[in-house]
Design a protein around this motif. Structure first.
Motif, PDB file in Angstrom:
ATOM      1  N   ALA A 139       0.755  -1.211  -0.149  1.00  0.00           N
ATOM      2  CA  ALA A 139      -0.021   0.023  -0.136  1.00  0.00           C
ATOM      3  C   ALA A 139       0.735   1.377   0.032  1.00  0.00           C
ATOM      4  CB  ALA A 139      -0.817  -0.003   1.345  1.00  0.00           C
ATOM      5  N   LEU A 140       2.005   1.309   0.840  1.00  0.00           N
ATOM      6  CA  LEU A 140       2.810   2.514   0.764  1.00  0.00           C
ATOM      7  C   LEU A 140       3.558   2.410  -0.643  1.00  0.00           C
ATOM      8  CD1 LEU A 140       4.081   2.081   4.527  1.00  0.00           C
ATOM      9  CD2 LEU A 140       2.796   3.703   3.616  1.00  0.00           C
ATOM     10  N   ASP A 141       4.080   1.457  -1.276  1.00  0.00           N
ATOM     11  CA  ASP A 141       4.729   1.566  -2.551  1.00  0.00           C
ATOM     12  C   ASP A 141       3.619   2.150  -3.364  1.00  0.00           C
ATOM     13  OD1 ASP A 141       7.033   0.979  -1.602  1.00  0.00           O
ATOM     14  OD2 ASP A 141       6.545  -1.238  -2.158  1.00  0.00           O
ATOM     15  N   ILE A 142       2.372   1.717  -3.507  1.00  0.00           N
ATOM     16  CA  ILE A 142       1.573   2.097  -4.472  1.00  0.00           C
ATOM     17  C   ILE A 142       1.353   3.808  -4.123  1.00  0.00           C
ATOM     18  CG2 ILE A 142      -0.927   2.057  -5.274  1.00  0.00           C
ATOM     19  CD1 ILE A 142      -0.926  -0.828  -4.693  1.00  0.00           C
ATOM     20  N   TRP A 143       1.029   4.123  -2.845  1.00  0.00           N
ATOM     21  CA  TRP A 143       0.743   5.557  -2.644  1.00  0.00           C
ATOM     22  C   TRP A 143       2.007   6.469  -3.085  1.00  0.00           C
ATOM     23  CZ3 TRP A 143       3.785   8.322   1.361  1.00  0.00           C
ATOM     24  CH2 TRP A 143       3.136   9.459   1.760  1.00  0.00           C
ATOM     25  N   ALA A 144       3.562   5.789  -2.766  1.00  0.00           N
ATOM     26  CA  ALA A 144       4.695   6.487  -3.246  1.00  0.00           C
ATOM     27  C   ALA A 144       4.513   6.731  -4.804  1.00  0.00           C
ATOM     28  CB  ALA A 144       5.847   5.841  -2.796  1.00  0.00           C
ATOM     29  N   ILE A 145       4.283   5.767  -5.532  1.00  0.00           N
ATOM     30  CA  ILE A 145       4.335   5.541  -7.023  1.00  0.00           C
ATOM     31  C   ILE A 145       3.045   6.664  -7.574  1.00  0.00           C
ATOM     32  CG2 ILE A 145       3.729   4.408  -9.195  1.00  0.00           C
ATOM     33  CD1 ILE A 145       5.049   2.082  -7.714  1.00  0.00           C
ATOM     34  N   ILE A 146       2.041   6.655  -6.814  1.00  0.00           N
ATOM     35  CA  ILE A 146       1.137   7.727  -7.130  1.00  0.00           C
ATOM     36  C   ILE A 146       1.534   9.323  -7.085  1.00  0.00           C
ATOM     37  CG2 ILE A 146      -1.193   8.740  -6.650  1.00  0.00           C
ATOM     38  CD1 ILE A 146      -2.072   5.718  -6.187  1.00  0.00           C
ATOM     39  N   ASN A 147       2.032   9.477  -5.997  1.00  0.00           N
ATOM     40  CA  ASN A 147       2.954  10.661  -5.516  1.00  0.00           C
ATOM     41  C   ASN A 147       4.012  11.109  -6.443  1.00  0.00           C
ATOM     42  OD1 ASN A 147       1.570  12.016  -3.360  1.00  0.00           O
ATOM     43  ND2 ASN A 147       2.237  10.305  -2.362  1.00  0.00           N
ATOM     44  N   VAL A 148       4.744   9.943  -7.009  1.00  0.00           N
ATOM     45  CA  VAL A 148       5.761  10.376  -7.914  1.00  0.00           C
ATOM     46  C   VAL A 148       5.221  10.652  -9.261  1.00  0.00           C
ATOM     47  CG1 VAL A 148       7.588   9.406  -9.354  1.00  0.00           C
ATOM     48  CG2 VAL A 148       7.520   8.862  -6.989  1.00  0.00           C
ATOM     49  N   VAL A 149       4.200  10.065  -9.812  1.00  0.00           N
ATOM     50  CA  VAL A 149       3.419  10.541 -11.171  1.00  0.00           C
ATOM     51  C   VAL A 149       2.743  11.759 -10.997  1.00  0.00           C
ATOM     52  CG1 VAL A 149       1.397   9.626 -12.455  1.00  0.00           C
ATOM     53  CG2 VAL A 149       3.248   8.010 -11.741  1.00  0.00           C
ATOM     54  N   LYS A 150       2.255  12.295  -9.576  1.00  0.00           N
ATOM     55  CA  LYS A 150       1.633  13.535  -9.678  1.00  0.00           C
ATOM     56  C   LYS A 150       2.597  14.667  -9.388  1.00  0.00           C
ATOM     57  CE  LYS A 150      -2.563  12.236  -7.423  1.00  0.00           C
ATOM     58  NZ  LYS A 150      -3.453  12.242  -6.209  1.00  0.00           N
ATOM     59  N   SER A 151       3.874  14.375  -9.362  1.00  0.00           N
ATOM     60  CA  SER A 151       5.140  15.361  -8.979  1.00  0.00           C
ATOM     61  C   SER A 151       5.241  16.257 -10.415  1.00  0.00           C
ATOM     62  CB  SER A 151       6.229  14.781  -8.510  1.00  0.00           C
ATOM     63  OG  SER A 151       6.845  14.061  -9.557  1.00  0.00           O
ATOM     64  N   GLY A 152       6.065  17.181 -10.109  1.00  0.00           N
ATOM     65  CA  GLY A 152       6.271  18.142 -11.365  1.00  0.00           C
ATOM     66  C   GLY A 152       7.606  17.753 -12.011  1.00  0.00           C
ATOM     67  N   GLY A 153       8.303  16.532 -11.736  1.00  0.00           N
ATOM     68  CA  GLY A 153       9.419  16.179 -12.183  1.00  0.00           C
ATOM     69  C   GLY A 153       9.372  15.599 -13.459  1.00  0.00           C
ATOM     70  N   SER A 154      10.433  15.667 -14.158  1.00  0.00           N
ATOM     71  CA  SER A 154      10.630  15.195 -15.651  1.00  0.00           C
ATOM     72  C   SER A 154      10.127  13.840 -15.878  1.00  0.00           C
ATOM     73  CB  SER A 154      12.153  15.374 -16.161  1.00  0.00           C
ATOM     74  OG  SER A 154      12.958  14.379 -15.541  1.00  0.00           O
ATOM     75  N   THR A 155       9.938  13.377 -16.897  1.00  0.00           N
ATOM     76  CA  THR A 155       9.388  12.078 -17.143  1.00  0.00           C
ATOM     77  C   THR A 155      10.416  11.215 -16.804  1.00  0.00           C
ATOM     78  OG1 THR A 155       7.884  12.727 -19.017  1.00  0.00           O
ATOM     79  CG2 THR A 155       8.368  10.431 -18.905  1.00  0.00           C
ATOM     80  N   GLY A 156      11.681  11.221 -17.304  1.00  0.00           N
ATOM     81  CA  GLY A 156      12.884  10.350 -17.020  1.00  0.00           C
ATOM     82  C   GLY A 156      13.025  10.357 -15.481  1.00  0.00           C
ATOM     83  N   SER A 157      12.880  11.309 -14.720  1.00  0.00           N
ATOM     84  CA  SER A 157      13.141  11.477 -13.117  1.00  0.00           C
ATOM     85  C   SER A 157      12.004  10.598 -12.466  1.00  0.00           C
ATOM     86  CB  SER A 157      13.108  12.742 -12.755  1.00  0.00           C
ATOM     87  OG  SER A 157      13.156  12.799 -11.357  1.00  0.00           O
ATOM     88  N   LYS A 158      10.844  10.699 -13.049  1.00  0.00           N
ATOM     89  CA  LYS A 158       9.743  10.033 -12.567  1.00  0.00           C
ATOM     90  C   LYS A 158       9.953   8.458 -12.794  1.00  0.00           C
ATOM     91  CE  LYS A 158       6.189  13.340 -13.074  1.00  0.00           C
ATOM     92  NZ  LYS A 158       4.772  13.691 -13.681  1.00  0.00           N
ATOM     93  N   LEU A 159      10.235   7.957 -13.906  1.00  0.00           N
ATOM     94  CA  LEU A 159      10.453   6.576 -14.296  1.00  0.00           C
ATOM     95  C   LEU A 159      11.614   6.005 -13.497  1.00  0.00           C
ATOM     96  CD1 LEU A 159       9.981   4.355 -16.275  1.00  0.00           C
ATOM     97  CD2 LEU A 159      11.520   5.285 -17.745  1.00  0.00           C
ATOM     98  N   LEU A 160      12.611   6.867 -13.037  1.00  0.00           N
ATOM     99  CA  LEU A 160      13.921   6.283 -12.228  1.00  0.00           C
ATOM    100  C   LEU A 160      13.389   6.199 -10.944  1.00  0.00           C
ATOM    101  CD1 LEU A 160      16.748   8.187 -13.585  1.00  0.00           C
ATOM    102  CD2 LEU A 160      16.483   5.803 -13.871  1.00  0.00           C
ATOM    103  N   TRP A 161      12.460   7.093 -10.367  1.00  0.00           N
ATOM    104  CA  TRP A 161      11.893   6.904  -9.068  1.00  0.00           C
ATOM    105  C   TRP A 161      10.876   5.612  -9.016  1.00  0.00           C
ATOM    106  CZ3 TRP A 161      13.795   8.218  -4.798  1.00  0.00           C
ATOM    107  CH2 TRP A 161      14.572   9.634  -4.539  1.00  0.00           C
ATOM    108  N   ILE A 162      10.060   5.613  -9.898  1.00  0.00           N
ATOM    109  CA  ILE A 162       9.086   4.182 -10.019  1.00  0.00           C
ATOM    110  C   ILE A 162       9.962   3.069 -10.231  1.00  0.00           C
ATOM    111  CG2 ILE A 162       7.342   3.221 -11.379  1.00  0.00           C
ATOM    112  CD1 ILE A 162       6.216   5.944 -12.124  1.00  0.00           C
ATOM    113  N   LEU A 163      10.798   3.031 -10.865  1.00  0.00           N
ATOM    114  CA  LEU A 163      11.835   1.714 -10.895  1.00  0.00           C
ATOM    115  C   LEU A 163      12.394   1.289  -9.649  1.00  0.00           C
ATOM    116  CD1 LEU A 163      13.319   1.853 -14.478  1.00  0.00           C
ATOM    117  CD2 LEU A 163      11.404   0.342 -13.801  1.00  0.00           C
TER     118      LEU A 163
END
Length: 63
Positions: free
Chosen positions: A15-39
């Motif tokens: 549940a915490l991982d899903i919450w973190a991924i949702i927050n990463v997707v909503k963030s204002g970071g670049s697409t590459g940065s978001k992809l690295l965080w999700i991975l």
């Protein structure tokens, strides 16, 4: 009893991982940065979550 406890811990981490991924997707970071965080969160669920909590991008933060 140990199996039930381990299952509960696993569900909480999931549940915490899903919450973190949702927050990463909503963030204002670049697409590459978001992809690295999700991975990072997907490959290392506990460690990735801790690293994200300390240094990761935040979603929809109003200052």
């Amino acid at each position: 009893m140990g199996s039930t406890f381990n299952s509960l811990i696993g569900l909480i981490i999931l549940a915490l991982d899903i919450w973190a991924i949702i927050n990463v997707v909503k963030s204002g970071g670049s697409t590459g940065s978001k992809l690295l965080w999700i991975l990072l969160i997907l490959v290392l669920p506990v460690v990735g979550l801790i690293i994200w909590a300390i240094a990761g991008p935040r979603g929809n933060v109003r200052v």
